[in-house]
Enzyme design. Structure first.
Site, PDB file in Angstrom:
ATOM      1  CB  SER A  94      -0.940   0.010   1.217  1.00  0.00           C
ATOM      2  OG  SER A  94      -1.896  -1.014   1.144  1.00  0.00           O
ATOM      3  CG  PHE A 132      -4.425   9.918  -4.340  1.00  0.00           C
ATOM      4  CD1 PHE A 132      -3.966  10.514  -5.506  1.00  0.00           C
ATOM      5  CD2 PHE A 132      -5.719   9.427  -4.306  1.00  0.00           C
ATOM      6  CE1 PHE A 132      -4.785  10.625  -6.621  1.00  0.00           C
ATOM      7  CE2 PHE A 132      -6.545   9.526  -5.408  1.00  0.00           C
ATOM      8  CZ  PHE A 132      -6.078  10.127  -6.572  1.00  0.00           C
ATOM      9  CB  ILE A 166      -5.081   9.941   3.511  1.00  0.00           C
ATOM     10  CG1 ILE A 166      -6.446  10.645   3.331  1.00  0.00           C
ATOM     11  CG2 ILE A 166      -4.115  10.266   2.381  1.00  0.00           C
ATOM     12  CD1 ILE A 166      -7.222  10.219   2.113  1.00  0.00           C
ATOM     13  CB  THR A 167      -2.079   4.896   2.493  1.00  0.00           C
ATOM     14  OG1 THR A 167      -3.105   3.937   2.739  1.00  0.00           O
ATOM     15  CG2 THR A 167      -0.724   4.229   2.672  1.00  0.00           C
ATOM     16  CD  GLN A 282     -11.850 -38.583   0.986  1.00  0.00           C
ATOM     17  OE1 GLN A 282     -12.987 -38.160   1.160  1.00  0.00           O
ATOM     18  NE2 GLN A 282     -11.600 -39.803   0.542  1.00  0.00           N
ATOM     19  CG  ASP A 339     -11.289 -23.881   8.437  1.00  0.00           C
ATOM     20  OD1 ASP A 339     -11.544 -24.172   9.614  1.00  0.00           O
ATOM     21  OD2 ASP A 339     -11.752 -24.506   7.465  1.00  0.00           O
ATOM     22  CD  GLU A 366      -6.066   2.016  -4.253  1.00  0.00           C
ATOM     23  OE1 GLU A 366      -5.940   1.522  -5.383  1.00  0.00           O
ATOM     24  OE2 GLU A 366      -5.112   2.241  -3.490  1.00  0.00           O
ATOM     25  CB  THR A 368     -16.675  -1.301  -1.745  1.00  0.00           C
ATOM     26  OG1 THR A 368     -17.789  -1.086  -2.627  1.00  0.00           O
ATOM     27  CG2 THR A 368     -16.486  -0.073  -0.859  1.00  0.00           C
ATOM     28  CG  ASP A 370     -21.242  -5.025  -2.695  1.00  0.00           C
ATOM     29  OD1 ASP A 370     -20.979  -6.173  -3.105  1.00  0.00           O
ATOM     30  OD2 ASP A 370     -21.806  -4.803  -1.614  1.00  0.00           O
TER      31      ASP A 370
END
Length: 387
Positions: A94, A132, A166-167, A282, A339, A366, A368, A370
């Site tokens: 990032s 940014f 903001i990174t 398995q 898991d 940057e 989502t 959706d």
């Protein structure tokens, strides 16, 4: 035939010798300089700032830009760099991605010659850090609705408003800030210690802890007129920057996914249950096979997008498809590995839980998950579902 678990369909088999050398160099750097302290840094929420200059010395910052001290590498090389950085930690990728694909790309594409000559060599070397500023507290998925406003007053612009998540913000020497003006959305360069500008750190993050995230506040912040990114025009300008960064994410998250798969295979072969290795069951083999299959498909997507980008045939919705798909793959691999490791999966002695927590942020930032699906949906139907 030797089939790599992390490249089952040989998507990366045809990279050339220079690309292989770049990948090996970055993996060595991450392994030797970053990984030894990552869990301590993650737990303490500390980013080792010295690695920024070390990445600059290796030519990793702004590496796919041409001139001004930048390496001018091809798209595959850039993608491989992002993949190896994220194999170490999403926070590391990032930092490099924001520096390169957002801040430096914005200056390179929309800045004046004077701005490019002044900022880009320093940023490529890691002497200057950039951030940014697009996302606001109330405007994430709808950045065009931003409230930050810049008003022209004589030979200056006066900014008022705020940005968040903001990174690099607290350590940035220069912020690329997007603001509304009477002429539409424009980009501005705001240098640190400018009166009226503050960039406090965001605390108590449960994800991306080994990177630095902050907010940007502008209170009658006066910047000179020449700090306008003169070629920026409308919301399309910051979205062009985001497409560069999203492309890097398509490759980057595969590094985290591969790291998880390798950990799952190693652990399941060593862990004895009912007098035999966990890997002999398995259910475990099914999980490993699904992970390997999804990573293989993600690699094919990444390499095809690199080809399209190199040929200048790529569409923004194709990058959205890749970002959405590969982040989901990586997150699923991290969860599956946790898991398989059972209770040990939550321990910092292993890597999967850290990757999983980090990828929850990458799943959102940057664009989502959706939103990227809706971008593809709009391209398929011609109907925007955003409003």
């Amino acid at each position: 035939m030797n089939i790599l678990a992390t490249d089952y369909l040989c998507a990366f088999d045809n990279i050339d010798e220079s690309q292989k050398l770049i990948q090996q160099t970055v993996r060595k750097f991450v392994t030797e300089k970053f990984k030894p302290n990552i869990m301590e840094n993650y737990e303490r929420a500390v980013f080792p700032q010295e690695v920024i200059k070390e990445m600059g010395a290796l030519g990793l910052l702004g590496c796919n830009l041409a001139g001004y001290g930048c390496a001018g590498l091809d798209e595959v090389s850039y993608g491989l760099i992002m993949k190896e950085l994220e194999r170490g930690d999403s926070g590391l990728r990032s930092v490099a991605s924001v520096q390169s694909s957002l801040a430096m790309y914005a200056i390179h594409t929309f800045g004046s010659e004077e701005q490019k000559k002044y900022f880009l060599p320093k940023m490529a070397a890691g002497d200057f850090v950039g951030c940014f500023g697009l996302t606001e507290p109330d405007f994430g998925s709808n950045p065009a609705g931003m409230k930050t406003f810049a008003k022209k007053e004589g030979k200056n612009w006066v900014l008022n408003g705020s940005k968040t998540w903001i990174t690099n913000a607290p350590i940035a020497d220069v912020a690329v800030v997007w603001a509304q003006t009477n002429e539409g959305i424009r980009g501005f360069l705001v240098e640190k210690e400018t009166p009226g500008f503050t960039a406090p750190k965001i605390h108590y993050k449960l994800s991306l802890r080994a990177s630095i995230t902050g907010s940007l506040f502008f209170d009658n912040c006066k910047i000179p007129a020449e700090n306008l990114l003169e070629k920026s025009e409308g919301i399309k300008s910051p979205l062009m920057c985001l497409n560069q960064a999203r492309f890097g994410i398509v490759f980057g998250v595969l590094g985290a996914a591969e790291d998880c798969l390798e950990e799952a295979i190693s652990y399941s072969k060593e862990r004895i249950m009912f007098d035999k290795p966990l890997a002999s069951f398995q259910l475990i083999q099914r999980k490993l096979a699904i992970m390997a299959t999804e990573i293989a498909k993600g690699g094919l997507i990444a390499m095809q997008l690199a080809k399209l980008k190199h040929e200048k045939k790529i569409h923004a919705s194709q990058i959205s498809m890749g970002k959405q798909n590969n982040v989901q793959i990586a997150l699923d691999c991290a969860r599956t590995t946790r898991d398989i490791l059972g209770a040990n999966g939550i321990s910092g002695e292993y890597r999967c839980m850290r990757h999983m927590c980090n990828l929850e942020s990458v799943y959102t930032y940057e664009g989502t998950n959706d939103i990227h699906l809706l971008i593809v949906g709009q391209q398929l139907t011609g109907i925007p579902a955003f409003s």
